[in-house]
Design a protein around this motif. Structure first.
Motif, PDB file in Angstrom:
ATOM      1  N   VAL A  80      13.563  33.973 -62.915  1.00 42.05           N
ATOM      2  CA  VAL A  80      12.929  33.189 -61.857  1.00 42.05           C
ATOM      3  C   VAL A  80      12.045  34.083 -60.991  1.00 42.05           C
ATOM      4  O   VAL A  80      10.964  33.693 -60.559  1.00 42.05           O
TER       5      VAL A  80
ATOM      6  N   VAL B 230       7.351  28.441 -58.962  1.00 39.55           N
ATOM      7  CA  VAL B 230       8.232  27.274 -59.046  1.00 39.55           C
ATOM      8  C   VAL B 230       7.635  26.156 -58.194  1.00 39.55           C
ATOM      9  O   VAL B 230       7.405  26.337 -56.986  1.00 39.55           O
TER      10      VAL B 230
ATOM     11  N   ALA C  66      15.123  29.113 -54.827  1.00 36.10           N
ATOM     12  CA  ALA C  66      14.100  29.704 -55.688  1.00 36.10           C
ATOM     13  C   ALA C  66      13.410  30.876 -54.990  1.00 36.10           C
ATOM     14  O   ALA C  66      13.176  31.934 -55.585  1.00 36.10           O
TER      15      ALA C  66
ATOM     16  N   PHE D  94       7.718  26.737 -63.520  1.00 41.74           N
ATOM     17  CA  PHE D  94       8.837  25.793 -63.493  1.00 41.74           C
ATOM     18  C   PHE D  94       8.448  24.615 -62.606  1.00 41.74           C
ATOM     19  O   PHE D  94       7.871  24.810 -61.527  1.00 41.74           O
TER      20      PHE D  94
END
Length: 418
Positions: A205, A210, A226, A265
């Motif tokens: 991540v 994101v 996140a 994402f």
């Protein structure tokens, strides 16, 4: 006993998991102890349509301890933990109708089975039981004295029913309790969503972009987690106040059409439909990963993604890879259903402790007060909300201050100024 689970042989394994979850659910434990003594739900039939997880199992055991006749079915085809369902049947004698991965017909057959005992109280996560009773089984409505609702999506549906004067019984909106949405939605959804994504993909991540669609309590939690993992977070919103809040919290805010080409994402948590559509899928970069953490998979226009694709394959468990014209690949997690339950285990039990304490006390409140309630959606009474917060603090070994008599007098007066 009537039930439909995958395999009763999984029951012992499920029992251990239920016990593990219970250790961090002190509030529900205290409620269960009181329910065992007082039996406030004696003779009450409860149909619970919830995610069949370890935490839900402890709620079901609490309701049964209070004297209720409980039946449980799944509120999402992919959220059932089969060993937990088996444990409730074998060790607790609670009828469960839920199998992970069940098709749409089986899902509604299970709802039918769960309402087969003619419930007095409905307990929903998404309002499917309430909707089914009002549309398919109206003859059972005469038995129902009230219900509780767990999630934002369900509350939206129920408020629509109330506004249109078609709701036939009062419902307590557990989702509106501060001890639910401020903790379950923010911290529970935040952690479990990222957990589901990482388990499904094993992708890093940190350093990725994101995109979070929706900045309600769930969106806040996901964006926070996140960012904490090192992502560059973009928020999409339709509400200017929430958009402004996201900017002040340190995130970039833009329309989905601008975020679509740059995201790695994508996570939807809006409660609406077609938040990510054909025009967004069409411009996503190769390798983009898309998922949903709102209640229903309609937040993603999956039929549009299917039409854009020339090939589809399951490349990992819970990961469907779509190859678009031109060779770009977009991966969909958990069939677009709740990613935190489809590819992980849902919220941590310490968070669900408060949410399910609200469910248990909400059911007790309905039983005691239904004759005085109108056919509409009610918030959890403040006294219940604060008591759950007090019990949770105590369970965590924390304490807060109390007002002195002088402070109480000062706050209640207008005569005393600067």
């Amino acid at each position: 006993m009537d039930y439909d689970v995958k395999d009763l042989g999984l029951a012992d394994q499920g029992n251990l998991k239920i016990e593990w979850a219970e250790r961090t659910m002190p509030v529900l434990r205290l409620i269960k102890q009181r329910f065992q003594r007082e039996k406030p739900l004696q003779g009450i039939r409860i149909t619970a349509c919830l995610h069949v997880t370890t935490e839900t199992a402890n709620l079901a055991k609490t309701l049964k301890a209070g004297g209720a006749d409980v039946r449980l079915c799944a509120s999402n085809p992919l959220s059932t933990q089969d060993d937990v369902a088996a444990a409730l049947v074998k060790h607790e004698g609670i009828p469960v109708f839920a199998i992970k991965g069940e098709d749409n017909k089986t899902y509604y057959d299970h709802i039918e089975s769960a309402i087969g005992h003619k419930p007095h109280v409905s307990m929903d996560d998404g309002a499917d039981v309430v909707s089914h009773l009002h549309s398919k089984r109206k003859e059972l409505l005469k038995h129902v004295i009230g219900g509780t609702e767990e999630t934002t999506t369900g509350v939206i549906r129920l408020r629509s029913m109330a506004e249109k004067k078609v709701l036939r019984f009062p419902v307590i909106s557990v989702n509106d309790a501060d001890t639910k949405h401020m903790f379950d939605n923010r911290y529970g959804t935040g952690q479990s969503t990222l957990d589901g994504i990482v388990r499904a993909t094993n992708r890093l991540v940190c350093g990725s972009t994101v995109v979070v669609a929706g900045y309600g309590w769930c969106g806040r939690g996901i964006a926070m987690r996140a960012k904490g993992m090192g992502a560059d977070v973009i928020v999409t919103e339709i509400d200017p106040m929430k958009g402004l809040e996201a900017v002040m919290d340190g995130y970039r805010v833009m329309p989905m059409e601008k975020a679509a080409p740059i995201g790695d994402f994508f996570i939807t948590v809006t409660g609406n439909l077609k938040v990510i559509r054909k025009e967004h899928f069409a411009v996503m970069k190769d390798g983009a990963i898309v998922c949903n953490s709102g209640h229903f998979n309609v937040e993603l226009d999956i039929p549009a993604l299917e039409k854009l694709s020339k090939k589809k394959r399951q490349i990992r468990p819970g990961v469907d890879e779509y190859t678009l014209n031109g060779g770009r690949r977009v991966s969909l997690l958990g069939e677009g259903r709740l990613v935190n339950l489809a590819t992980a285990e849902g919220h941590p039990s310490s968070v669900m402790d408060m949410s399910f304490a609200n469910q248990a006390l909400g059911a007790e409140y309905i039983v005691k007060n239904h004759k005085m309630l109108e056919k509409k959606v009610y918030p959890v009474p403040t006294v219940i909300d604060k008591e759950i917060a007090r019990l949770k603090l105590a369970g965590m070994g924390m304490a807060i201050d109390k007002l002195t008599k002088e402070q109480e007098k000062y706050l209640a007066s207008w005569e005393m100024g600067t």
